[in-house]
Motif scaffolding. Sequence first.
Motif, PDB file in Angstrom:
ATOM      1  N   TRP A  55       0.832  -1.200   0.000  1.00  0.00           N
ATOM      2  CA  TRP A  55       0.000   0.000   0.000  1.00  0.00           C
ATOM      3  C   TRP A  55       0.872   1.257   0.000  1.00  0.00           C
ATOM      4  O   TRP A  55       0.650   2.194  -0.752  1.00  0.00           O
ATOM      5  N   ALA A  56       1.913   1.241   0.870  1.00  0.00           N
ATOM      6  CA  ALA A  56       2.786   2.409   0.990  1.00  0.00           C
ATOM      7  C   ALA A  56       3.598   2.609  -0.283  1.00  0.00           C
ATOM      8  O   ALA A  56       3.856   3.734  -0.710  1.00  0.00           O
ATOM      9  N   ALA A  57       3.985   1.504  -0.918  1.00  0.00           N
ATOM     10  CA  ALA A  57       4.819   1.594  -2.118  1.00  0.00           C
ATOM     11  C   ALA A  57       4.092   2.369  -3.214  1.00  0.00           C
ATOM     12  O   ALA A  57       4.706   3.121  -3.976  1.00  0.00           O
ATOM     13  N   GLN A  58       2.783   2.218  -3.268  1.00  0.00           N
ATOM     14  CA  GLN A  58       2.030   2.932  -4.294  1.00  0.00           C
ATOM     15  C   GLN A  58       1.965   4.421  -4.016  1.00  0.00           C
ATOM     16  O   GLN A  58       1.698   5.223  -4.890  1.00  0.00           O
ATOM     17  N   ARG A  59       2.163   4.767  -2.747  1.00  0.00           N
ATOM     18  CA  ARG A  59       2.087   6.177  -2.368  1.00  0.00           C
ATOM     19  C   ARG A  59       3.468   6.816  -2.215  1.00  0.00           C
ATOM     20  O   ARG A  59       3.571   7.977  -1.873  1.00  0.00           O
ATOM     21  N   THR A  60       4.507   6.032  -2.402  1.00  0.00           N
ATOM     22  CA  THR A  60       5.857   6.564  -2.228  1.00  0.00           C
ATOM     23  C   THR A  60       6.453   6.897  -3.585  1.00  0.00           C
ATOM     24  O   THR A  60       6.886   6.008  -4.305  1.00  0.00           O
ATOM     25  N   LYS A  61       6.396   8.188  -3.940  1.00  0.00           N
ATOM     26  CA  LYS A  61       6.886   8.588  -5.261  1.00  0.00           C
ATOM     27  C   LYS A  61       8.093   9.503  -5.169  1.00  0.00           C
ATOM     28  O   LYS A  61       9.102   9.275  -5.812  1.00  0.00           O
ATOM     29  N   SER A  62       8.024  10.541  -4.335  1.00  0.00           N
ATOM     30  CA  SER A  62       9.128  11.502  -4.268  1.00  0.00           C
ATOM     31  C   SER A  62      10.120  11.098  -3.176  1.00  0.00           C
ATOM     32  O   SER A  62       9.854  10.198  -2.373  1.00  0.00           O
ATOM     33  N   PHE A  66       9.751   9.083   0.488  1.00  0.00           N
ATOM     34  CA  PHE A  66      10.607   7.981   0.915  1.00  0.00           C
ATOM     35  C   PHE A  66      11.228   8.239   2.278  1.00  0.00           C
ATOM     36  O   PHE A  66      11.212   7.381   3.156  1.00  0.00           O
ATOM     37  N   TYR A  67      11.772   9.457   2.477  1.00  0.00           N
ATOM     38  CA  TYR A  67      12.473   9.743   3.731  1.00  0.00           C
ATOM     39  C   TYR A  67      11.528  10.145   4.863  1.00  0.00           C
ATOM     40  O   TYR A  67      11.820   9.915   6.025  1.00  0.00           O
ATOM     41  N   ALA A  68      10.450  10.849   4.523  1.00  0.00           N
ATOM     42  CA  ALA A  68       9.676  11.509   5.578  1.00  0.00           C
ATOM     43  C   ALA A  68       8.185  11.233   5.478  1.00  0.00           C
ATOM     44  O   ALA A  68       7.376  11.989   6.018  1.00  0.00           O
ATOM     45  N   ALA A  69       7.813  10.149   4.803  1.00  0.00           N
ATOM     46  CA  ALA A  69       6.404   9.761   4.672  1.00  0.00           C
ATOM     47  C   ALA A  69       5.562  10.914   4.160  1.00  0.00           C
ATOM     48  O   ALA A  69       4.405  11.070   4.536  1.00  0.00           O
ATOM     49  N   GLY A  70       6.164  11.758   3.309  1.00  0.00           N
ATOM     50  CA  GLY A  70       5.443  12.902   2.760  1.00  0.00           C
ATOM     51  C   GLY A  70       5.173  13.997   3.774  1.00  0.00           C
ATOM     52  O   GLY A  70       4.516  14.979   3.479  1.00  0.00           O
ATOM     53  N   GLY A  71       5.679  13.834   4.993  1.00  0.00           N
ATOM     54  CA  GLY A  71       5.467  14.847   6.028  1.00  0.00           C
ATOM     55  C   GLY A  71       4.027  14.903   6.502  1.00  0.00           C
ATOM     56  O   GLY A  71       3.601  15.888   7.078  1.00  0.00           O
ATOM     57  N   GLY A  72       3.251  13.859   6.286  1.00  0.00           N
ATOM     58  CA  GLY A  72       1.827  13.917   6.600  1.00  0.00           C
ATOM     59  C   GLY A  72       1.392  13.063   7.779  1.00  0.00           C
ATOM     60  O   GLY A  72       0.217  12.740   7.922  1.00  0.00           O
ATOM     61  N   GLU A 400      14.981  11.201  -8.529  1.00  0.00           N
ATOM     62  CA  GLU A 400      14.951   9.778  -8.895  1.00  0.00           C
ATOM     63  C   GLU A 400      16.296   9.121  -8.587  1.00  0.00           C
ATOM     64  O   GLU A 400      16.351   8.023  -8.047  1.00  0.00           O
ATOM     65  N   GLN A 401      17.367   9.845  -8.960  1.00  0.00           N
ATOM     66  CA  GLN A 401      18.704   9.297  -8.694  1.00  0.00           C
ATOM     67  C   GLN A 401      18.913   9.094  -7.193  1.00  0.00           C
ATOM     68  O   GLN A 401      19.402   8.064  -6.759  1.00  0.00           O
ATOM     69  N   GLU A 402      18.511  10.105  -6.415  1.00  0.00           N
ATOM     70  CA  GLU A 402      18.718  10.027  -4.968  1.00  0.00           C
ATOM     71  C   GLU A 402      17.919   8.858  -4.371  1.00  0.00           C
ATOM     72  O   GLU A 402      18.430   8.091  -3.554  1.00  0.00           O
TER      73      GLU A 402
END
Lengths: 550, 101
Positions: A55-62, A66-72, A400-402
């Motif tokens: 579920w999270a993988a579909q929401r993890t784009k930027s 990845f690092y901060a769960a989108g800050g949400g 993307e590279q990071e």
Amino acid sequence: MATMMKTLFAFLMTALPMLAYAAGDIEGGEKAATNWPAITMFVIFVGATLYITYWAAQRTKSAKDFYAAGGGITGLQNGLAIAGDYMSAASFLGITGMVYLKGYDGLIFAIGFLVGWPIILFLMSERLRNLGKYTFADVAAYRFKQTPIRVLSAFGGIAVVILYLIAQMVGAGKLIELLFGLDFNYAVVMVGALIIAYVSFGGMLATTWVQIIKAVLLLGGSTFIALMVMVNMGFSFETLFKTAVENREGAMNILYSGGFVSDPVNAISLGIALMFGTAGLPHILMRFFTVPDAKEARKSVFFATGFIGYFYILAFIIGFGAIALVTADMYMAGDKLVGGNNMAAIHLSHVLGGDFFLGFISAVAFATILAVVSGLTLAGASALSHDIYANVINPNATEEQETRVAKTATLIIGALAIVFGIGFKDQNIAFVVALAFTIAASANFPVLIMSMFWKNMTTRGAVIGGWLGLISAVVMVVLGPVVWTQILDMGAAIVPYKFPALFTVVIAFVGIWFFSITDKSARAQEDKDGFEAQFIRSQTGIGAEGASEH
Amino acid sequence: MDQAKIEKIKSLPQYQQLVKERTGLAWKLSIAMLVVYYGYIMLLAFDPAFFTTIVSGEYVTIGFPVGVGIIVFAFLLTGYYVKKANSDFDELTAQIKKEVE
């Protein structure tokens, strides 16, 4: 997405034969008979967490996802996740085990683990939230020359992560070996494979949710055990302590300090390592970047302190409950518990709730290790990809590279964790944890706190002071009684203190101070001039990146 | 942040009040926590006999209420700070942001 689903499914499939393996292996030494309720619970948990990862993988784009769960993440959720990161297997099994063994002294240790939290809240959490982006190195490097500070912070962070990871992996292997009858090496490989899946596919969002679920299960399970203990004791502490003392053949000293802190230098030093070490643990500090603003950062520390404090009080009741109630021969091997003192809570759960509850608590203990190890792996991967790769090696890197580097780093750290876990199999893990806390307190904490509070700090002061703290901590721990005498067997220790934080933290602070005030370079002026803007932002959050778009 | 904005924020009375009050409170509460914790550790190190005092019945020693008390104290301190910060300090911060943005 379909590929990802397949990969996750493959992970689950590789885990299952290992469980089947467990069934045939009941006679080997310390291993317990296969515990089917435990395995059922365990499969349910692993399945559920892998679904969350999907579920999270579909929401993890930027990269921010990845690092901060989108800050949400909200304050309450993050508070649970912080508490989850903190209530590792070392806390759940270790503190209850220590209370079982030593009585009151276990509580003293738990208090030391807790009191760092208010200090972190008062002095650090808001500023971290206002200044940072993904890692605490963002904060430490804010107004200084980026490269040397990032390298120092990343090095300190990775050192802490790897050491902490080793301790957790060895603990995980031993626990699973005991509970499920699964071979140590398979257990470590399985834990490694699962964390690589959680972290690389699901990033911080999956890691946070795994942590939250585990924290809720752990708090619920512990509450139930403590409640059942009190029911058995007619809700009377007098009866609980009386029964415990009688079972220890009248040993009243379990009711008060048995000399745990008889030596003031070690006592103060341990206090410093626990309190300030907490404020330098990268996987904990990273959690402040998952919330939208400083308000939620504060709330999360408040909830975390409440959950951790409550949990430690429960752990204390559970430990005494184990002294009073775990008395049947089946749990004892001579005068010790089967599987060692760390199994006090596990055996107590069997006494109170039978096989099924034992299975539940075992699965929770396993979940605890998985979740903490995932958090650590993510912190280590971020240090490599964000601090070293994206800020030092390739400052023009795209997101993307990071993110790709972060996933590769996850794989490397996961593999290292497996290798070290197997390599350190028979090693005393207590020193590893002590070393991790001492390094966190001596290298990460002084640089971080001084950069936020002291105007006259310069790049040179931070770099030299930070490295002095890091190196002196490592050297003094290696020359101390635990490593030098007990592990390396080199005779009397050169440094007589188990916990050198009292000295190494001072070395770091004095180093930062001295090499800053003597720094007359142009860069030093630039560093000092940057303080005002940093200070205003740390106080007000003006200029901090908001998370509103998520 | 440019220099003009820095000077503007610094000159705001709300900003000065925020920094003064929050810094003062943070240090006061930190010192309270440190005094309580290290006081407890020192008591354990230098006067362990104190902990043999019985406070209820024959088996409940003074260490239990003291230990639980420290945990509760830590929780109440964080609660007090968060309450204060989430009302007063955030109000001041909002005013500062309104002035400069």
